[in-house]
Scaffold this motif. Structure first.
Motif, mmCIF file in Angstrom:
data_model
loop_
_atom_site.group_PDB
_atom_site.id
_atom_site.type_symbol
_atom_site.label_atom_id
_atom_site.label_comp_id
_atom_site.label_asym_id
_atom_site.label_seq_id
_atom_site.Cartn_x
_atom_site.Cartn_y
_atom_site.Cartn_z
ATOM 1 N N VAL A 244 0.828 -1.208 0.000
ATOM 2 C CA VAL A 244 0.000 0.000 0.000
ATOM 3 C C VAL A 244 0.859 1.253 0.000
ATOM 4 O O VAL A 244 1.977 1.260 0.521
ATOM 5 N N VAL A 245 0.299 2.304 -0.597
ATOM 6 C CA VAL A 245 0.939 3.625 -0.623
ATOM 7 C C VAL A 245 -0.119 4.668 -0.318
ATOM 8 O O VAL A 245 -1.325 4.406 -0.385
ATOM 9 N N SER A 246 0.334 5.858 0.010
ATOM 10 C CA SER A 246 -0.584 6.980 0.144
ATOM 11 C C SER A 246 -1.261 7.253 -1.198
ATOM 12 O O SER A 246 -0.662 7.059 -2.262
ATOM 13 N N ALA A 247 -2.502 7.703 -1.139
ATOM 14 C CA ALA A 247 -3.220 8.032 -2.377
ATOM 15 C C ALA A 247 -2.516 9.132 -3.162
ATOM 16 O O ALA A 247 -2.704 9.265 -4.375
ATOM 17 N N ASN A 248 -1.687 9.927 -2.490
ATOM 18 C CA ASN A 248 -0.959 11.027 -3.151
ATOM 19 C C ASN A 248 0.453 10.631 -3.576
ATOM 20 O O ASN A 248 1.199 11.463 -4.087
ATOM 21 N N HIS A 249 0.833 9.398 -3.338
ATOM 22 C CA HIS A 249 2.187 8.940 -3.671
ATOM 23 C C HIS A 249 2.333 8.834 -5.188
ATOM 24 O O HIS A 249 1.384 8.435 -5.878
ATOM 25 N N ARG B 153 11.332 3.897 0.106
ATOM 26 C CA ARG B 153 11.546 3.650 1.536
ATOM 27 C C ARG B 153 10.434 2.734 2.023
ATOM 28 O O ARG B 153 9.256 3.020 1.842
ATOM 29 N N TRP B 154 10.793 1.625 2.655
ATOM 30 C CA TRP B 154 9.825 0.664 3.170
ATOM 31 C C TRP B 154 9.613 0.880 4.667
ATOM 32 O O TRP B 154 10.578 0.995 5.426
ATOM 33 N N VAL B 155 8.360 0.935 5.060
ATOM 34 C CA VAL B 155 8.003 1.084 6.469
ATOM 35 C C VAL B 155 7.607 -0.305 6.966
ATOM 36 O O VAL B 155 6.608 -0.869 6.503
ATOM 37 N N VAL B 156 8.396 -0.865 7.877
ATOM 38 C CA VAL B 156 8.243 -2.277 8.225
ATOM 39 C C VAL B 156 8.114 -2.460 9.734
ATOM 40 O O VAL B 156 8.458 -1.574 10.520
ATOM 41 N N LYS C 86 16.108 1.457 1.423
ATOM 42 C CA LYS C 86 15.859 2.225 2.649
ATOM 43 C C LYS C 86 14.706 1.585 3.420
ATOM 44 O O LYS C 86 13.699 1.196 2.825
ATOM 45 N N LYS C 87 14.871 1.470 4.745
ATOM 46 C CA LYS C 87 13.814 0.921 5.593
ATOM 47 C C LYS C 87 13.706 1.760 6.858
ATOM 48 O O LYS C 87 14.691 2.311 7.337
ATOM 49 N N ILE C 88 12.494 1.830 7.381
ATOM 50 C CA ILE C 88 12.263 2.430 8.688
ATOM 51 C C ILE C 88 11.357 1.467 9.459
ATOM 52 O O ILE C 88 10.417 0.916 8.890
ATOM 53 N N VAL C 89 11.664 1.246 10.744
ATOM 54 C CA VAL C 89 11.006 0.200 11.522
ATOM 55 C C VAL C 89 10.075 0.806 12.567
ATOM 56 O O VAL C 89 10.454 1.749 13.269
ATOM 57 N N PHE C 90 8.859 0.257 12.647
ATOM 58 C CA PHE C 90 7.914 0.611 13.706
ATOM 59 C C PHE C 90 7.492 -0.665 14.433
ATOM 60 O O PHE C 90 7.505 -1.754 13.855
ATOM 61 N N SER C 91 7.066 -0.521 15.693
ATOM 62 C CA SER C 91 6.757 -1.695 16.508
ATOM 63 C C SER C 91 5.275 -2.064 16.522
ATOM 64 O O SER C 91 4.876 -2.956 17.257
ATOM 65 N N SER C 92 4.443 -1.388 15.731
ATOM 66 C CA SER C 92 3.044 -1.803 15.607
ATOM 67 C C SER C 92 2.488 -1.312 14.276
ATOM 68 O O SER C 92 3.097 -0.475 13.593
ATOM 69 N N THR C 93 1.304 -1.809 13.934
ATOM 70 C CA THR C 93 0.728 -1.541 12.613
ATOM 71 C C THR C 93 0.203 -0.119 12.482
ATOM 72 O O THR C 93 0.342 0.502 11.417
ATOM 73 N N GLN C 94 -0.418 0.402 13.534
ATOM 74 C CA GLN C 94 -1.064 1.709 13.430
ATOM 75 C C GLN C 94 -0.100 2.827 13.013
ATOM 76 O O GLN C 94 -0.405 3.591 12.094
ATOM 77 N N PRO C 95 1.083 2.963 13.658
ATOM 78 C CA PRO C 95 2.004 4.009 13.189
ATOM 79 C C PRO C 95 2.528 3.765 11.780
ATOM 80 O O PRO C 95 2.857 4.726 11.074
ATOM 81 N N ILE C 96 2.592 2.496 11.351
ATOM 82 C CA ILE C 96 2.982 2.224 9.966
ATOM 83 C C ILE C 96 1.942 2.796 9.019
ATOM 84 O O ILE C 96 2.268 3.441 8.013
ATOM 85 N N LYS C 97 0.675 2.583 9.340
ATOM 86 C CA LYS C 97 -0.389 3.133 8.483
ATOM 87 C C LYS C 97 -0.318 4.665 8.437
ATOM 88 O O LYS C 97 -0.466 5.271 7.372
ATOM 89 N N ALA D 198 1.008 9.443 5.402
ATOM 90 C CA ALA D 198 1.685 10.744 5.379
ATOM 91 C C ALA D 198 2.714 10.839 4.258
ATOM 92 O O ALA D 198 3.308 11.900 4.046
ATOM 93 N N GLY D 199 2.949 9.710 3.536
ATOM 94 C CA GLY D 199 3.888 9.745 2.422
ATOM 95 C C GLY D 199 5.311 9.397 2.792
ATOM 96 O O GLY D 199 6.234 9.612 2.004
ATOM 97 N N LEU D 200 5.529 8.837 4.009
ATOM 98 C CA LEU D 200 6.888 8.516 4.439
ATOM 99 C C LEU D 200 7.472 7.349 3.647
ATOM 100 O O LEU D 200 8.676 7.256 3.445
ATOM 101 N N GLY D 201 6.618 6.447 3.183
ATOM 102 C CA GLY D 201 7.113 5.294 2.438
ATOM 103 C C GLY D 201 5.971 4.364 2.077
ATOM 104 O O GLY D 201 4.798 4.750 2.120
ATOM 105 N N ILE D 202 6.325 3.126 1.714
ATOM 106 C CA ILE D 202 5.326 2.125 1.338
ATOM 107 C C ILE D 202 5.454 0.932 2.279
ATOM 108 O O ILE D 202 6.470 0.786 2.975
#
Length: 297
Positions: free
Chosen positions: A167-172, A189-192, A216-227, A232-236
């Motif tokens: 998934v990506v932002s609708a504006n991506h 950039r992958w948000v994982v 490029k990757k950025i890591v989050f510890s739960s699904t909600q902040p990834i969404k 917000a366009g930070l990545g996919i």
């Protein structure tokens, strides 16, 4: 002895005798007496005390770990005895990994409470590795996880299939491309999720399946902040269709058309013992019949 262990666990978690006494609705001298009696029975000091807090020493850490397991077994034993009345009631400790726990489990618990109002569920949401560990130590009656589980100590049963999409932002910019290439995916950039989560395992499998690694990757510890990050366009990201159904419906996100996707994985339940309380039995039966609800997402 179970009361001594409960007092000890509360003191260890609160790191303070007065706060533990308040939690247990006891006097502070009574709490101190229980701790002294437990230490005397063990023949060793379990807590290091200062004016501000108490802290577990090495012996205390051992007792704390096993005390949690013992009380979990004691509660399960009591519930099994209560079940001789053939009534589904009492505590039900459920663990779930994030996708299932946040987006699917609430719907199933609604059905559970409507049918069995005397069952009192308590839910812990954590990654797959943590849920499995808590089930193994009898701190949870059942765990619901995503993807494959490699442990041998637990009983595992697949009960539903989940589909995962990129998934990506609708504006991506990729949202406007008719054809998305592997090169496009590699350069984004992958948000994982963190290692140990079922979603991270699925993401790594997709990287292998499509034969690329993101730069490029950025890591989050739960699904909600990834969404939130994707929107917000930070990545996919690769996420369960259940987790993003509202965003897709509201056109805040878009699914990328990638050959070979969606990626399918299993939702599985894990338990430690074949002896099950009536409450756990009826919950498992709800899970087994819940696939139509899950797939509607």
């Amino acid at each position: 002895m179970d009361q001594h262990l409960q007092v000890f666990i509360t003191v260890a978690e609160k790191q303070n005798f007065s706060r533990a006494a308040e939690e247990l609705h006891m006097t502070q001298p009574a709490v101190s007496q229980y701790i002294r009696a437990l230490e005397d029975s063990m023949g060793i000091r379990l807590l290091e005390r200062t004016n501000k807090y108490v802290q577990l020493n090495k012996a205390g850490e051992i007792v704390y770990h096993h005390a949690k397991e013992i009380l979990g077994l004691y509660t399960k034993m009591q519930n099994l005895i209560d079940d001789l009345t053939h009534k589904a009631k009492g505590d039900l400790k459920i663990g779930a990994s994030y996708t299932f726990g946040e987006y699917v489990l609430p719907h199933i618990l609604t059905d559970l409470q409507q049918q069995y109002p005397e069952i009192e569920p308590a839910v812990t949401i954590a990654n797959t590795a943590t849920v499995a560990e808590l089930v193994t130590s009898h701190q949870l009656d059942i765990g619901i996880i995503e993807g494959e589980f490699k442990g041998k100590e637990l009983i595992e049963e697949n009960f539903a299939e989940d589909s995962m999409v990129i998934v990506v932002s609708a504006n991506h910019p990729l949202a406007r491309k008719e054809v998305v290439t592997i090169s496009d995916l590699e350069n984004e950039r992958w948000v994982v999720r963190e290692n140990g989560s079922g979603t991270r395992e699925a993401t790594e499998n997709v990287f292998q399946q499509l034969l690329f690694l993101p730069k490029k990757k950025i890591v989050f510890s739960s699904t909600q902040p990834i969404k939130e990050a994707v929107e917000a366009g930070l990545g996919i990201s690769l996420l369960s269709k259940w987790a993003v159904q509202k965003e897709i419906r509201n056109k805040d996100m878009q699914i990328l058309p990638i050959k070979g996707l969606p990626f399918f994985r299993q939702f599985s339940m894990i338990t430690k013992s074949r002896f099950q309380t009536k409450a756990l039995e009826v919950f498992i039966e709800l899970l087994r019949t819940s696939e139509s609800l899950i797939l509607r997402g």
